[in-house]
Design an enzyme around this catalytic site. Structure first.
Site, PDB file in Angstrom:
ATOM      1  N   PHE A 142      -1.677  20.136  53.941  1.00 15.89           N
ATOM      2  CA  PHE A 142      -0.660  19.115  53.695  1.00 15.89           C
ATOM      3  C   PHE A 142       0.081  19.428  52.396  1.00 15.89           C
ATOM      4  CE2 PHE A 142      -3.836  16.736  56.199  1.00 15.89           C
ATOM      5  CZ  PHE A 142      -3.031  16.077  57.120  1.00 15.89           C
ATOM      6  N   GLY A 143       1.370  19.116  52.360  1.00 15.14           N
ATOM      7  CA  GLY A 143       2.078  19.156  51.086  1.00 15.14           C
ATOM      8  C   GLY A 143       3.345  19.981  51.097  1.00 15.14           C
ATOM      9  N   ASN A 197       0.952  14.626  53.182  1.00 12.29           N
ATOM     10  CA  ASN A 197       0.053  13.475  53.248  1.00 12.29           C
ATOM     11  C   ASN A 197       0.344  12.538  52.075  1.00 12.29           C
ATOM     12  OD1 ASN A 197      -1.981  11.825  54.157  1.00 12.29           O
ATOM     13  ND2 ASN A 197      -3.616  12.978  53.176  1.00 12.29           N
ATOM     14  N   LEU A 251      -0.473  21.177  40.065  1.00 13.57           N
ATOM     15  CA  LEU A 251      -0.201  22.473  39.451  1.00 13.57           C
ATOM     16  C   LEU A 251      -1.243  23.521  39.819  1.00 13.57           C
ATOM     17  CD1 LEU A 251       1.184  21.473  35.936  1.00 13.57           C
ATOM     18  CD2 LEU A 251       2.386  21.779  38.105  1.00 13.57           C
ATOM     19  N   ARG A 252      -2.304  23.113  40.521  1.00  7.73           N
ATOM     20  CA  ARG A 252      -3.263  24.010  41.192  1.00  7.73           C
ATOM     21  C   ARG A 252      -4.199  24.787  40.266  1.00  7.73           C
ATOM     22  NH1 ARG A 252      -2.798  21.169  45.613  1.00  7.73           N
ATOM     23  NH2 ARG A 252      -0.975  21.613  46.923  1.00  7.73           N
ATOM     24  N   ASP A 292       5.171  14.311  44.072  1.00  4.57           N
ATOM     25  CA  ASP A 292       3.985  14.821  44.776  1.00  4.57           C
ATOM     26  C   ASP A 292       4.160  16.307  45.079  1.00  4.57           C
ATOM     27  OD1 ASP A 292       1.495  14.952  45.947  1.00  4.57           O
ATOM     28  OD2 ASP A 292       2.065  13.921  47.789  1.00  4.57           O
ATOM     29  N   HIS A 348       3.317  12.560  39.261  1.00  2.65           N
ATOM     30  CA  HIS A 348       2.463  13.050  40.350  1.00  2.65           C
ATOM     31  C   HIS A 348       2.852  14.470  40.751  1.00  2.65           C
ATOM     32  CE1 HIS A 348       0.110  11.821  44.193  1.00  2.65           C
ATOM     33  NE2 HIS A 348       0.145  13.144  44.103  1.00  2.65           N
ATOM     34  N   HIS A 405      -4.980   7.417  45.576  1.00  3.10           N
ATOM     35  CA  HIS A 405      -4.560   7.968  46.864  1.00  3.10           C
ATOM     36  C   HIS A 405      -5.218   7.073  47.904  1.00  3.10           C
ATOM     37  CE1 HIS A 405      -4.066  11.426  49.813  1.00  3.10           C
ATOM     38  NE2 HIS A 405      -4.978  10.688  50.419  1.00  3.10           N
TER      39      HIS A 405
END
Length: 426
Positions: A324-325, A279, A62-63, A306, A59, A178
């Site tokens: 979030f993140g 999240n 990498l955007r 994550d 998980h 999710h």
């Protein structure tokens, strides 16, 4: 000519570190022994470090494509190997979403060009992750996806999730979820619906928003026979539901993130630093204890980071507006080793299994094994040297972590993927 990893230790069946040398040739482990013949081979001194199979992260975000200002496949893959991870599975909440064969191919090609960690993309369950129309599961599978998920959002429609599970079961693909019921969310909620949110007068994210979807999906998985995997489990009720599902014979697995194992909402600083916003949110002390218990009894199958990089500018928008993140690839093993193994919560053998063989078994990957004939995905860890977590040293573009300044042992010093050295700090 091969490579011998020498002066290292491996975990035996009893969980004890024992001296071992490992010969790597043509991308495979070809010999293991206390002393190997060095003739004709390069020899690397592991300085007494622990040699393990390369870590696997099921998980990461990498955007790329679409959010390269946060992370790219190259920077994310570099962060992975710096953290000891040799295989990572990247989530589909990109732009465009990973909902087509073309995008899957793009990611695989970019990862190959980077030449670092092995990157396997997830395919989206629904087109553009909108929850309205299923993607081409068969085409995505043939293109080389890891599994199917709409991570970043939950599949809100029960009918759509059932349809997805039925189709995925026919094709032998896992459905990864999710779990978040949006009907229970208040706009702007950023923290767990607990004591800290109440203290600051903020709306909270309730545990049941997660656990309701977990329960729903376990029932659907039981009916359809699909392999169902729960992302970043965070609530004690969710752990109980997964445990009950396993006992009932449902093919359900789940993962937990390092931050949910090490932190709870009461640890969040009073200034509401947005590096503590993720999240699912950090939940209660009781939830954290249930997660650790779930690791110990086998309810929770693996640990996954994550990894979710964002820019400093985005994270500077305040607790309600910041995304979030947090990032996690480069700090996961040191944090877990120092704060769970050295404190006696987990054995070293158990931790390594949760990051190697367990995700490999769950998703039927040919990696995660330290034995002759296995792919030469290897990581060496220095279990003795203490270092301070310093985000300025990260290979990732993201430095959004609540763990800056933590002092840890267990730092990766050498990473090989398919027998190629991709990170070395020996």
């Amino acid at each position: 000519m091969g490579i011998i990893l020498g002066n290292g230790n491996v975990l035996n069946q009893a969980g004890e570190l024992t001296p071992m040398e490992i010969l790597v040739e043509k991308g495979r482990i070809t010999a293991m022994g206390e002393t190997l013949d060095r003739c004709g081979h390069d020899w690397i001194d592991c300085h007494g470090g622990m040699i393990s199979a390369g870590l696997i992260d099921a998980h990461v975000h990498l955007r790329e494509p679409g959010f390269e200002h946060k992370e790219t496949i190259e920077t994310g893959a570099k962060a992975a190997v710096q953290g000891g991870f040799t295989t990572v599975a990247c989530m589909p909440n990109t732009r465009p979403s990973i909902d087509s064969v073309e995008t899957v191919t793009y990611i695989l090609d970019k990862a190959s060009e980077a030449g670092m960690a092995r990157v396997i993309p997830y395919g989206a369950i629904t087109v553009r992750q909108l929850g309205k129309e299923l993607t081409d599961f068969a085409g995505l599978k043939e293109a080389g996806i890891f599994a199917l998920t709409d991570d970043g959002v939950g599949v809100q429609s029960t009918a759509m999730m059932k349809k997805a599970m039925q189709k995925a079961a026919e094709l032998g693909i896992a459905i990864v979820a999710h779990c978040e019921d949006e009907d229970l969310l208040i706009p702007g909620a950023a923290l767990h619906d607990g004591v800290v949110a109440a203290r600051h007068g903020l709306p909270g994210i309730p545990s049941e928003s997660e656990s309701i979807h977990v329960g729903r999906d376990i029932l659907l998985a039981e009916q359809t026979g699909v392999h169902y995997h729960v992302c970043h489990i965070s609530a004690k009720e969710s752990v109980r539901l997964v445990r009950d599902g396993k006992r009932a014979g449902v093919n359900v697995t789940c993962e937990v993130s390092p931050h949910h194992l090490l932190l709870c909402d009461e640890d969040i600083p009073d200034n509401l630093d947005t590096n503590w916003k993720m999240n699912p949110p950090l939940r209660s002390r009781e939830d954290r204890a249930a997660l650790i218990a779930g690791l110990k009894d086998g309810t929770i199958d693996m640990i996954a980071t994550d990894h979710a990089p964002h820019t400093q500018e985005e994270k500077a928008n305040g607790i309600n507006r910041a995304p979030f993140g947090i990032v996690g690839l480069e700090t996961a093993f040191p944090l877990l080793y120092t704060n769970l193994v050295q404190t006696g919560e987990l054995t070293l053998k158990k931790l390594v299994e949760l990051l190697t063989v367990k995700p490999a078994e769950a998703f039927k990957l040919p990696y995660g094994r330290l034995e002759v004939g296995a792919p030469a995905d290897l990581t060496v860890m220095d279990l003795e040297t203490e270092k301070t977590i310093d985000p300025s040293t990260f290979a990732s573009k993201g430095i959004n972590t609540p763990f800056a300044g933590w002092v840890c042992k267990g730092w990766p010093t050498l990473t090989l993927v398919d027998g190629k050295i991709v990170y070395q700090n020996v």
